[in-house]
Design a protein around this motif. Sequence first.
Motif, mmCIF file in Angstrom:
data_model
loop_
_atom_site.group_PDB
_atom_site.id
_atom_site.type_symbol
_atom_site.label_atom_id
_atom_site.label_comp_id
_atom_site.label_asym_id
_atom_site.label_seq_id
_atom_site.Cartn_x
_atom_site.Cartn_y
_atom_site.Cartn_z
ATOM 1 N N ASP A 1 0.800 -1.231 0.000
ATOM 2 C CA ASP A 1 0.000 0.000 0.000
ATOM 3 C C ASP A 1 0.832 1.281 0.000
ATOM 4 N N LEU A 2 1.854 1.327 -0.830
ATOM 5 C CA LEU A 2 2.691 2.528 -0.941
ATOM 6 C C LEU A 2 1.921 3.636 -1.649
ATOM 7 N N THR A 3 1.814 4.759 -0.999
ATOM 8 C CA THR A 3 1.253 5.963 -1.611
ATOM 9 C C THR A 3 2.338 7.026 -1.556
ATOM 10 N N PHE A 4 2.621 7.625 -2.728
ATOM 11 C CA PHE A 4 3.729 8.575 -2.797
ATOM 12 C C PHE A 4 3.384 9.682 -3.783
ATOM 13 N N HIS B 1 7.054 6.585 4.623
ATOM 14 C CA HIS B 1 6.830 5.891 5.895
ATOM 15 C C HIS B 1 5.922 4.682 5.698
ATOM 16 N N ASP B 2 5.823 4.225 4.467
ATOM 17 C CA ASP B 2 4.979 3.082 4.146
ATOM 18 C C ASP B 2 5.704 1.772 4.444
ATOM 19 N N GLU C 1 1.633 17.982 -5.588
ATOM 20 C CA GLU C 1 0.230 17.567 -5.662
ATOM 21 C C GLU C 1 0.013 16.416 -6.634
ATOM 22 N N TYR C 2 1.090 15.927 -7.271
ATOM 23 C CA TYR C 2 0.994 14.857 -8.256
ATOM 24 C C TYR C 2 1.223 13.505 -7.582
ATOM 25 N N GLU C 3 0.167 12.703 -7.502
ATOM 26 C CA GLU C 3 0.291 11.386 -6.876
ATOM 27 C C GLU C 3 0.895 10.398 -7.876
ATOM 28 N N ILE C 4 2.043 9.835 -7.518
ATOM 29 C CA ILE C 4 2.741 8.900 -8.394
ATOM 30 C C ILE C 4 2.286 7.469 -8.119
ATOM 31 N N PHE C 5 2.195 7.091 -6.846
ATOM 32 C CA PHE C 5 1.738 5.760 -6.464
ATOM 33 C C PHE C 5 0.560 5.896 -5.514
ATOM 34 N N HIS C 6 -0.461 5.089 -5.744
ATOM 35 C CA HIS C 6 -1.616 5.060 -4.861
ATOM 36 C C HIS C 6 -1.854 3.613 -4.447
ATOM 37 N N LYS C 7 -1.485 3.298 -3.192
ATOM 38 C CA LYS C 7 -1.658 1.962 -2.631
ATOM 39 C C LYS C 7 -0.999 0.880 -3.494
ATOM 40 N N LEU D 1 10.410 4.878 -7.963
ATOM 41 C CA LEU D 1 10.325 3.614 -7.241
ATOM 42 C C LEU D 1 11.720 3.120 -6.851
ATOM 43 N N ALA D 2 12.664 3.179 -7.773
ATOM 44 C CA ALA D 2 14.040 2.761 -7.470
ATOM 45 C C ALA D 2 14.629 3.626 -6.365
ATOM 46 N N ARG D 3 14.407 4.941 -6.450
ATOM 47 C CA ARG D 3 14.940 5.854 -5.441
ATOM 48 C C ARG D 3 14.324 5.586 -4.062
ATOM 49 N N ILE D 4 13.051 5.237 -4.023
ATOM 50 C CA ILE D 4 12.395 4.889 -2.758
ATOM 51 C C ILE D 4 13.046 3.646 -2.167
ATOM 52 N N LEU D 5 13.285 2.633 -3.010
ATOM 53 C CA LEU D 5 13.804 1.356 -2.520
ATOM 54 C C LEU D 5 15.214 1.441 -1.956
ATOM 55 N N VAL D 6 15.987 2.446 -2.360
ATOM 56 C CA VAL D 6 17.337 2.608 -1.803
ATOM 57 C C VAL D 6 17.394 3.760 -0.798
#
Length: 131
Positions: A13-16, A61-62, A20-26, A50-55
């Motif tokens: 459920d990653l929301t990022f 905080h998901d 104001e631009y939602e890239i990922f919703h759940k 997504l790659a930047r989040i994973l590293v």
Amino acid sequence: MVKNMGKIIEIQDLTFSHGEYEIFHKLSLAIEENTIYTVLGKTGSGKSTLARILVGLEETHDYIKVCDLYLNPKNLKSIQDMTAILFENSEVTFVTNTVIEEVSFPLQELGYSKKEIDKEVKLISKDFLIE
């Protein structure tokens, strides 16, 4: 190297958003070890994000686990020691003039000795030899 872990990446459920631009919703996904995955999408669709989040280069905080470690400040260094991003822009990616120097570069940054680097480069290059 991490062995026998099953899921090496798990997101629930990653929301990022950027502004104001939602890239990922759940977004939920699981990436299993010893499997090849491809992330496809148009420019701006969130592949690099997504790659930047994973590293740990983008804060979230998901629920995210990488190599069985929760992505949080406590585990960030351990996760970053096991992961890397290779950007597609060669002007940004390549910082040296030869392939050997390029492969050696991250090892130098991690403080490996010249002897250790030479050994690792030889091991890595064996994977790419065409017979």
